[in-house]
Scaffold this motif. Structure first.
Motif, mmCIF file in Angstrom:
data_model
loop_
_atom_site.group_PDB
_atom_site.id
_atom_site.type_symbol
_atom_site.label_atom_id
_atom_site.label_comp_id
_atom_site.label_asym_id
_atom_site.label_seq_id
_atom_site.Cartn_x
_atom_site.Cartn_y
_atom_site.Cartn_z
ATOM 1 N N ARG A 133 0.836 -1.196 0.000
ATOM 2 C CA ARG A 133 0.000 0.000 0.000
ATOM 3 C C ARG A 133 0.874 1.250 0.000
ATOM 4 N N ARG A 134 0.534 2.196 -0.879
ATOM 5 C CA ARG A 134 1.226 3.479 -0.955
ATOM 6 C C ARG A 134 0.204 4.592 -0.741
ATOM 7 N N THR A 135 0.495 5.502 0.187
ATOM 8 C CA THR A 135 -0.458 6.532 0.580
ATOM 9 C C THR A 135 0.194 7.908 0.504
ATOM 10 N N LYS A 136 -0.566 8.865 -0.042
ATOM 11 C CA LYS A 136 -0.153 10.272 -0.058
ATOM 12 C C LYS A 136 -1.117 11.049 0.808
ATOM 13 N N ALA A 137 -0.592 11.761 1.812
ATOM 14 C CA ALA A 137 -1.425 12.495 2.765
ATOM 15 C C ALA A 137 -1.111 13.986 2.699
ATOM 16 N N THR A 138 -2.168 14.795 2.690
ATOM 17 C CA THR A 138 -2.032 16.248 2.705
ATOM 18 C C THR A 138 -2.772 16.785 3.922
ATOM 19 N N THR A 139 -2.056 17.436 4.828
ATOM 20 C CA THR A 139 -2.622 17.945 6.075
ATOM 21 C C THR A 139 -2.774 19.454 6.002
ATOM 22 N N ASP A 140 -3.979 19.935 6.268
ATOM 23 C CA ASP A 140 -4.303 21.365 6.270
ATOM 24 C C ASP A 140 -3.924 22.046 4.961
ATOM 25 N N ARG A 141 -3.915 21.269 3.878
ATOM 26 C CA ARG A 141 -3.579 21.761 2.535
ATOM 27 C C ARG A 141 -2.183 22.369 2.457
ATOM 28 N N ILE A 142 -1.317 22.015 3.398
ATOM 29 C CA ILE A 142 0.046 22.576 3.428
ATOM 30 C C ILE A 142 1.088 21.465 3.449
ATOM 31 N N TYR A 143 0.966 20.556 4.414
ATOM 32 C CA TYR A 143 1.987 19.540 4.624
ATOM 33 C C TYR A 143 1.643 18.281 3.829
ATOM 34 N N VAL A 144 2.625 17.782 3.079
ATOM 35 C CA VAL A 144 2.448 16.603 2.233
ATOM 36 C C VAL A 144 3.395 15.504 2.715
ATOM 37 N N ALA A 145 2.873 14.306 2.854
ATOM 38 C CA ALA A 145 3.681 13.173 3.312
ATOM 39 C C ALA A 145 3.330 11.933 2.487
ATOM 40 N N HIS A 146 4.306 11.034 2.394
ATOM 41 C CA HIS A 146 4.123 9.779 1.678
ATOM 42 C C HIS A 146 4.415 8.621 2.635
ATOM 43 N N ARG A 147 3.641 7.566 2.494
ATOM 44 C CA ARG A 147 3.830 6.395 3.346
ATOM 45 C C ARG A 147 3.696 5.122 2.523
ATOM 46 N N ASP A 148 4.684 4.245 2.626
ATOM 47 C CA ASP A 148 4.669 2.939 1.969
ATOM 48 C C ASP A 148 4.629 1.854 3.038
ATOM 49 N N SER A 149 3.797 0.846 2.817
ATOM 50 C CA SER A 149 3.716 -0.250 3.774
ATOM 51 C C SER A 149 3.594 -1.571 3.028
ATOM 52 N N LYS A 150 4.260 -2.578 3.563
ATOM 53 C CA LYS A 150 4.218 -3.940 3.023
ATOM 54 C C LYS A 150 3.909 -4.890 4.176
#
Length: 242
Positions: free
Chosen positions: A206-223
């Motif tokens: 699973r690969r996830t892209k998260a945007t918090t408060d329309r400012i901070y962007v983060a990516h997360r990969d999980s296996k």
């Protein structure tokens, strides 16, 4: 001494002859799902819960509600007796609304969580292969093993707080899953059946892209790998054999 040698040869010759014989298990397999049949089905799952001042372990004064909905139609074709291939699509939606809850860890340690809202929906498409096995000579009860290769994605939104303390996160995800799901099928008549299956083992990415408060962007990969019976993946459904 020659007598002992002859006796040893006498015991060795039958064993050698038996070792060269072809071993047969003599397992009788009948045509449970004959060649040429179309298999169409759907599984639906819906759960809903509501809490009013609910207490559980260290959680007290829990107020909120939640629901989960999932639907998964399937279409397969038996290209050979007891062997079928095809695919399925799935859509799921989940919502959790938490008005308030207290987490009490001790006499002087207490946390409060309030105004938490989460909603998500996911979709996927999967290729599937099934092998059916009858239970004895019965054509009503049988078991099957389904191998799935699933690809999908989804979106989710998480909100917390209110007023100046409000914060929110928007996520988009992509996932790939390869798994094995054995199950049990029971025919109600010649054309319809009820089945249940459960995930046993598989691999998930699973690969996830998260945007918090329309400012901070983060990516997360999980296996993750699953090599045990997953009771949370039990699926009930109805199928039609045409």
């Amino acid at each position: 001494m020659p007598a002992l040698i002859l006796l040893a040869l006498a015991f060795a010759m039958p064993q050698k002859a038996r070792a060269q014989e072809k071993f047969k298990r003599d397992i009788e397999q009948i045509s449970f799902v004959p060649k040429g049949q179309w298999i169409a089905g759907v599984s639906v799952n819906y759960t809903q819960s509501s809490q009013d001042n609910y207490q559980f372990l260290v959680i007290e004064n829990l107020n909120g509600d939640a629901y989960t909905f999932k639907v998964s139609p399937m279409l397969m074709f038996a290209f050979k007796d007891n062997l079928a291939a095809g695919g399925r699509v799935a859509y799921s939606r989940q919502r959790v609304k938490l008005d308030g809850a207290d987490v009490v860890l001790g006499g002087d340690t207490e946390y409060n969580v309030d105004h938490l809202y989460s909603i998500s929906h996911n979709y996927s498409v999967a290729g599937a292969f099934r092998n059916y096995i009858s239970l004895g000579n019965s054509t009503r009860f049988g078991i099957f093993n389904e191998v799935q290769v699933q690809v999908g994605g989804g979106q989710s939104k998480l909100e917390k707080g209110q007023g100046v303390d409000y914060t929110g996160t928007y996520e988009k995800n992509f996932h790939l899953n390869i798994g094995v799901a054995p199950g049990l099928v029971m025919f109600l008549n010649n054309y319809s059946a009820i089945e249940v299956n459960v995930g046993v083992l598989g691999f998930d990415y699973r690969r996830t892209k998260a945007t918090t408060d329309r400012i901070y962007v983060a990516h997360r990969d999980s296996k993750s790998g699953n090599f045990r019976i997953n009771l949370f993946s039990i699926t009930f459904g109805c199928t039609f054999y045409i």
